[in-house]
Motif scaffolding. Structure first.
Motif, PDB file in Angstrom:
ATOM      1  N   GLY A   1       0.796  -1.233   0.000  1.00 35.83           N
ATOM      2  CA  GLY A   1       0.000   0.000   0.000  1.00 35.83           C
ATOM      3  C   GLY A   1       0.822   1.273   0.000  1.00 35.83           C
ATOM      4  O   GLY A   1       0.282   2.346   0.294  1.00 35.83           O
ATOM      5  N   CYS A   2       2.117   1.182  -0.321  1.00 35.56           N
ATOM      6  CA  CYS A   2       2.933   2.407  -0.334  1.00 35.56           C
ATOM      7  C   CYS A   2       2.470   3.325  -1.466  1.00 35.56           C
ATOM      8  O   CYS A   2       1.955   2.871  -2.488  1.00 35.56           O
ATOM      9  N   ASP A   3       2.682   4.623  -1.263  1.00 30.20           N
ATOM     10  CA  ASP A   3       2.344   5.601  -2.309  1.00 30.20           C
ATOM     11  C   ASP A   3       3.439   5.676  -3.362  1.00 30.20           C
ATOM     12  O   ASP A   3       3.167   5.941  -4.538  1.00 30.20           O
ATOM     13  N   VAL A   4       4.679   5.478  -2.917  1.00 29.46           N
ATOM     14  CA  VAL A   4       5.831   5.506  -3.828  1.00 29.46           C
ATOM     15  C   VAL A   4       6.708   4.296  -3.505  1.00 29.46           C
ATOM     16  O   VAL A   4       6.905   3.980  -2.330  1.00 29.46           O
ATOM     17  N   TYR A   5       7.213   3.651  -4.550  1.00 27.97           N
ATOM     18  CA  TYR A   5       8.234   2.608  -4.369  1.00 27.97           C
ATOM     19  C   TYR A   5       9.510   3.052  -5.072  1.00 27.97           C
ATOM     20  O   TYR A   5       9.457   3.607  -6.184  1.00 27.97           O
ATOM     21  N   LEU A   6      10.633   2.774  -4.414  1.00 27.35           N
ATOM     22  CA  LEU A   6      11.936   3.119  -4.978  1.00 27.35           C
ATOM     23  C   LEU A   6      12.773   1.850  -5.074  1.00 27.35           C
ATOM     24  O   LEU A   6      12.835   1.074  -4.114  1.00 27.35           O
ATOM     25  N   LEU A   7      13.395   1.665  -6.221  1.00 27.32           N
ATOM     26  CA  LEU A   7      14.249   0.504  -6.437  1.00 27.32           C
ATOM     27  C   LEU A   7      15.557   1.023  -7.028  1.00 27.32           C
ATOM     28  O   LEU A   7      15.538   1.728  -8.042  1.00 27.32           O
ATOM     29  N   GLY A   8      16.685   0.671  -6.388  1.00 32.78           N
ATOM     30  CA  GLY A   8      17.961   1.262  -6.781  1.00 32.78           C
ATOM     31  C   GLY A   8      18.843   0.344  -7.607  1.00 32.78           C
ATOM     32  O   GLY A   8      18.404  -0.692  -8.099  1.00 32.78           O
ATOM     33  N   GLY A   9      20.108   0.748  -7.722  1.00 38.46           N
ATOM     34  CA  GLY A   9      21.070   0.007  -8.529  1.00 38.46           C
ATOM     35  C   GLY A   9      21.953  -0.904  -7.696  1.00 38.46           C
ATOM     36  O   GLY A   9      22.009  -0.781  -6.474  1.00 38.46           O
ATOM     37  N   GLY A  10      22.624  -1.811  -8.369  1.00 36.17           N
ATOM     38  CA  GLY A  10      23.523  -2.724  -7.670  1.00 36.17           C
ATOM     39  C   GLY A  10      24.178  -3.677  -8.648  1.00 36.17           C
ATOM     40  O   GLY A  10      24.007  -3.562  -9.862  1.00 36.17           O
ATOM     41  N   GLU A  11      24.923  -4.618  -8.117  1.00 36.53           N
ATOM     42  CA  GLU A  11      25.660  -5.578  -8.932  1.00 36.53           C
ATOM     43  C   GLU A  11      24.696  -6.581  -9.573  1.00 36.53           C
ATOM     44  O   GLU A  11      23.588  -6.791  -9.094  1.00 36.53           O
ATOM     45  N   ASP A  12      25.192  -7.272 -10.627  1.00 41.06           N
ATOM     46  CA  ASP A  12      24.339  -8.242 -11.338  1.00 41.06           C
ATOM     47  C   ASP A  12      23.775  -9.310 -10.405  1.00 41.06           C
ATOM     48  O   ASP A  12      22.603  -9.685 -10.507  1.00 41.06           O
ATOM     49  N   SER A  13      24.614  -9.822  -9.491  1.00 46.45           N
ATOM     50  CA  SER A  13      24.144 -10.907  -8.613  1.00 46.45           C
ATOM     51  C   SER A  13      23.046 -10.395  -7.677  1.00 46.45           C
ATOM     52  O   SER A  13      22.028 -11.072  -7.463  1.00 46.45           O
ATOM     53  N   ALA A  14      23.229  -9.191  -7.148  1.00 45.92           N
ATOM     54  CA  ALA A  14      22.209  -8.606  -6.273  1.00 45.92           C
ATOM     55  C   ALA A  14      20.922  -8.364  -7.057  1.00 45.92           C
ATOM     56  O   ALA A  14      19.805  -8.555  -6.558  1.00 45.92           O
ATOM     57  N   GLN A  15      21.106  -7.977  -8.305  1.00 45.36           N
ATOM     58  CA  GLN A  15      19.958  -7.677  -9.176  1.00 45.36           C
ATOM     59  C   GLN A  15      19.113  -8.931  -9.437  1.00 45.36           C
ATOM     60  O   GLN A  15      17.887  -8.885  -9.353  1.00 45.36           O
ATOM     61  N   THR A  16      19.767 -10.050  -9.726  1.00 42.20           N
ATOM     62  CA  THR A  16      18.992 -11.270 -10.002  1.00 42.20           C
ATOM     63  C   THR A  16      18.319 -11.760  -8.715  1.00 42.20           C
ATOM     64  O   THR A  16      17.171 -12.205  -8.750  1.00 42.20           O
ATOM     65  N   ALA A  17      19.023 -11.650  -7.585  1.00 42.82           N
ATOM     66  CA  ALA A  17      18.411 -12.057  -6.308  1.00 42.82           C
ATOM     67  C   ALA A  17      17.204 -11.170  -6.003  1.00 42.82           C
ATOM     68  O   ALA A  17      16.150 -11.651  -5.566  1.00 42.82           O
ATOM     69  N   ALA A  18      17.346  -9.864  -6.257  1.00 43.69           N
ATOM     70  CA  ALA A  18      16.240  -8.924  -5.994  1.00 43.69           C
ATOM     71  C   ALA A  18      15.037  -9.250  -6.880  1.00 43.69           C
ATOM     72  O   ALA A  18      13.886  -9.206  -6.440  1.00 43.69           O
ATOM     73  N   THR A  19      15.313  -9.588  -8.135  1.00 44.60           N
ATOM     74  CA  THR A  19      14.208  -9.903  -9.060  1.00 44.60           C
ATOM     75  C   THR A  19      13.450 -11.138  -8.576  1.00 44.60           C
ATOM     76  O   THR A  19      12.211 -11.157  -8.565  1.00 44.60           O
ATOM     77  N   ARG A  20      14.222 -12.165  -8.171  1.00 41.05           N
ATOM     78  CA  ARG A  20      13.569 -13.390  -7.679  1.00 41.05           C
ATOM     79  C   ARG A  20      12.724 -13.079  -6.453  1.00 41.05           C
ATOM     80  O   ARG A  20      11.607 -13.571  -6.298  1.00 41.05           O
ATOM     81  N   TRP A  21      13.266 -12.256  -5.558  1.00 45.05           N
ATOM     82  CA  TRP A  21      12.538 -11.917  -4.328  1.00 45.05           C
ATOM     83  C   TRP A  21      11.236 -11.175  -4.670  1.00 45.05           C
ATOM     84  O   TRP A  21      10.165 -11.516  -4.159  1.00 45.05           O
ATOM     85  N   LEU A  22      11.316 -10.211  -5.539  1.00 42.38           N
ATOM     86  CA  LEU A  22      10.121  -9.422  -5.902  1.00 42.38           C
ATOM     87  C   LEU A  22       9.070 -10.308  -6.580  1.00 42.38           C
ATOM     88  O   LEU A  22       7.863 -10.153  -6.336  1.00 42.38           O
ATOM     89  N   ALA A  23       9.528 -11.250  -7.410  1.00 49.99           N
ATOM     90  CA  ALA A  23       8.595 -12.109  -8.146  1.00 49.99           C
ATOM     91  C   ALA A  23       7.844 -13.060  -7.206  1.00 49.99           C
ATOM     92  O   ALA A  23       6.786 -13.575  -7.557  1.00 49.99           O
ATOM     93  N   ARG A  24       8.406 -13.250  -6.012  1.00 45.23           N
ATOM     94  CA  ARG A  24       7.747 -14.136  -5.044  1.00 45.23           C
ATOM     95  C   ARG A  24       6.467 -13.510  -4.474  1.00 45.23           C
ATOM     96  O   ARG A  24       5.642 -14.178  -3.886  1.00 45.23           O
ATOM     97  N   TYR A  25       6.337 -12.199  -4.586  1.00 41.28           N
ATOM     98  CA  TYR A  25       5.179 -11.488  -4.006  1.00 41.28           C
ATOM     99  C   TYR A  25       4.457 -10.736  -5.121  1.00 41.28           C
ATOM    100  O   TYR A  25       4.585  -9.512  -5.240  1.00 41.28           O
ATOM    101  N   PRO A  26       3.698 -11.425  -5.969  1.00 37.19           N
ATOM    102  CA  PRO A  26       3.134 -10.794  -7.178  1.00 37.19           C
ATOM    103  C   PRO A  26       2.291  -9.550  -6.900  1.00 37.19           C
ATOM    104  O   PRO A  26       2.204  -8.660  -7.750  1.00 37.19           O
ATOM    105  N   ALA A  27       1.710  -9.474  -5.696  1.00 38.91           N
ATOM    106  CA  ALA A  27       0.892  -8.290  -5.391  1.00 38.91           C
ATOM    107  C   ALA A  27       1.755  -7.025  -5.311  1.00 38.91           C
ATOM    108  O   ALA A  27       1.248  -5.911  -5.501  1.00 38.91           O
ATOM    109  N   LEU A  28       3.042  -7.220  -5.040  1.00 41.11           N
ATOM    110  CA  LEU A  28       3.933  -6.058  -4.903  1.00 41.11           C
ATOM    111  C   LEU A  28       4.248  -5.423  -6.272  1.00 41.11           C
ATOM    112  O   LEU A  28       3.991  -4.217  -6.462  1.00 41.11           O
TER     113      LEU A  28
END
Ligand code: GLN
Length: 244
Positions: free
Chosen positions: A56-83
Motif C-alpha cells: 500500500g505504499c504511495d511511492v516505491y523506490l528501487l535502486g542500482g547494484g551488482e548483477d548478482s544482487a539484481q537477479t536475487a532482488a528480481t527473484r525476491w520481488l517475483a515471489r510477491y506478485p501483489a507487490l
C-alpha cells in the motif's frame, strides 16, 4: 493518498541488496520535500527479510547494484506478485539502473545467461561492449522538468518496446545505449506509473523538479515551488561541467 491517513508512505525496496549507489537517498529527498509542503511522510525500508512486504505504499523506490544482487532482488520481488502489481498500478515507482532493468522483460549477463525481469515494462537489457561510466545530462520528456543530471555506472544496454518513451534525450553520457523513435539516444523510461533511469546521484537530490513531479503524481496535489539557493548552485555546477 494510498494510506488510510494522509501520510505519504515511501517504500525503499531491498536497500540491503540494491544499496550500492545510495539510491535510497531518493526517499530522503521525497520525504523532506513533502514535509516542507506540510505533507507528513514516512519512509519504509523493505528489506529481503520482509515476509509480507507492504503493497500500500504511495511511492516505491528501487535502486542500482551488482548483477548478482539484481537477479536475487528480481527473484525476491517475483515471489510477491501483489507487490509488482502495486508498483505498476496504485503507486508511483522510481527504478534506477539495475532497478530499471528489473522492471523489464529480461536481462542478460556477460556469460550469456538470460534472466526474466518482472515484465512490468516492455524493455529488454543485454550487456554492452563497454561499461558506461561517468556524468550524464539529459533533457527530460516530462513537461516542465527540464534537464536531468546524474552519473551512470552500468554495462547494460536497454531497448524499449515501440510503445515506450525514454525519460530523457541524452545530451552527454550514454543512458540506455539505444536510440528513441526519433533517432536520439535515450535514457530510462517514462510509463504510466513507472519512471526509470540510469541516473544515480541520487537522481532526485540532483533534480528536484523530477522529485516534485513524483510527489505530485503520488499526492494528486499541485505543489508550491521551493527556493533552495544551494541546490540551484549545485545543479548549475553539474550541468555546466564540461568534461568527464
Ligand atoms: N548490473 C547492472 C549493469 O551493470 C546495473 C548496474 C547498476 O545498477 N549501476 O548494467
Amino acid at each position: 493518498m494510498g494510506s488510510s491517513d494522509s501520510t505519504l508512505v515511501i517504500g525503499v525496496l531491498l536497500p540491503d541488496a540494491l544499496g550500492t549507489y545510495s539510491d535510497s537517498g531518493n526517499a530522503v529527498v521525497l520525504a523532506q520535500r513533502a514535509r516542507w509542503r506540510g505533507i507528513p511522510a514516512r519512509v519504509l525500508d523493505i528489506t529481503a527479510t520482509a515476509t509480507a512486504p507492504p503493497t500500500g505504499c504511495d511511492v516505491y523506490l528501487l535502486g542500482g547494484g551488482e548483477d548478482s544482487a539484481q537477479t536475487a532482488a528480481t527473484r525476491w520481488l517475483a515471489r510477491y506478485p501483489a507487490l509488482p502489481e502495486a508498483m505498476a498500478t496504485t503507486a508511483v515507482t522510481l527504478a534506477v539502473c539495475a532497478g530499471l532493468q528489473i522492471m523489464g522483460r529480461s536481462m542478460s549477463d556477460r556469460s550469456g545467461h538470460t534472466y526474466p525481469g518482472l515484465g512490468l515494462l516492455d524493455l529488454t537489457t543485454v550487456p554492452g561492449r563497454r561499461r558506461a561510466v561517468g556524468e550524464v545530462v539529459t533533457t527530460c520528456a516530462i513537461p516542465g522538468v527540464g534537464q536531468l543530471t546524474g552519473f551512470e555506472n552500468h554495462q547494460g544496454v536497454s531497448t524499449l518496446g515501440d510503445g515506450l518513451q525514454p525519460l530523457g534525450q541524452v545530451v552527454r553520457g550514454v543512458g540506455n545505449g539505444t536510440l528513441d523513435r526519433s533517432g536520439h539516444p535515450g535514457d530510462g523510461v517514462v510509463a504510466d506509473r513507472i519512471i526509470g533511469t540510469y541516473l544515480h546521484g541520487p537522481v532526485l537530490a540532483r533534480n528536484p523538479a523530477l522529485a516534485d513531479h513524483i510527489l505530485q503524481m503520488a499526492t494528486g496535489r499541485t505543489l508550491e515551488p521551493l527556493e533552495l539557493p544551494d541546490q540551484h548552485a549545485l545543479r548549475r555546477t553539474y550541468l555546466t561541467r564540461s568534461a568527464r
